[in-house]
Design a protein around this motif. Structure first.
Motif, PDB file in Angstrom:
ATOM      1  N   PHE A  54       0.565  -5.932 -10.689  1.00 40.75           N
ATOM      2  CA  PHE A  54      -0.250  -6.618  -9.694  1.00 40.75           C
ATOM      3  C   PHE A  54      -0.872  -7.902 -10.260  1.00 40.75           C
ATOM      4  N   ARG A 135      -1.787  -1.476  -4.379  1.00 39.88           N
ATOM      5  CA  ARG A 135      -1.770  -1.487  -5.834  1.00 39.88           C
ATOM      6  C   ARG A 135      -1.826  -0.044  -6.303  1.00 39.88           C
ATOM      7  N   VAL A 141       2.748  -2.855  -7.843  1.00 43.20           N
ATOM      8  CA  VAL A 141       2.313  -3.214  -6.506  1.00 43.20           C
ATOM      9  C   VAL A 141       3.459  -2.995  -5.509  1.00 43.20           C
TER      10      VAL A 141
END
Length: 152
Positions: A54, A135, A141
């Motif tokens: 992420f 996330r 992600v």
């Protein structure tokens, strides 16, 4: 600055159907389109690589956004400087004669320049698309497909 000097330096600045205004509109559209493309490309890359951390996703998206923001800021600064120019009539041999057509031309040019400042302001409009991102605990992600934005 005198109106004739401005017209020599920036061809077409006092004619809204000129190449100058066409280029200005193309630049504004290109910036808007680039913002959307950056976001859609980021989503596409994130969907293609589910192990994408992420932090990296956000960092790359932010870097691209900062580049386009800098370009938009440069265009805005140019337009704001142009819109704040103080125009003066031409001075020459006939300095004591100032015809109504010259007055009209000067007033029209001033109005056009002031209008450029309004073009520089960011557009406040709702988002076209909505993208959901999840996330995970491992830092990866999941980016879900873009949907049309729902406005309240």
């Amino acid at each position: 600055m005198q109106l004739d000097d401005l017209n020599r330096r920036i061809a077409g600045v006092t004619d809204t159907s000129s190449e100058f205004y066409a280029h200005l509109e193309l630049a504004r559209l290109a910036i808007t389109l680039r913002r959307q493309v950056i976001l859609l490309q980021a989503v596409s890359h994130a969907q293609a690589d589910p192990d994408n951390p992420f932090e990296r996703f956000v960092r790359e998206l932010k870097a691209d956004q900062e580049d386009i923001d800098a370009l938009a800021a440069d265009l805005t600064a140019f337009l704001m400087r142009l819109s704040s120019l103080q125009l003066d009539r031409s001075h020459g041999v006939r300095d004591f004669v100032f015809g109504s057509s010259e007055v009209d031309r000067l007033l029209d040019a001033i109005a056009l320049l002031q209008g450029l400042g309004k073009l520089a302001l960011p557009e406040a409009r709702p988002a076209d698309i909505e993208i959901d991102i999840t996330r995970h605990l491992d830092g990866s992600v999941t980016v879900y497909p873009a949907l049309e934005a729902v406005t309240a």
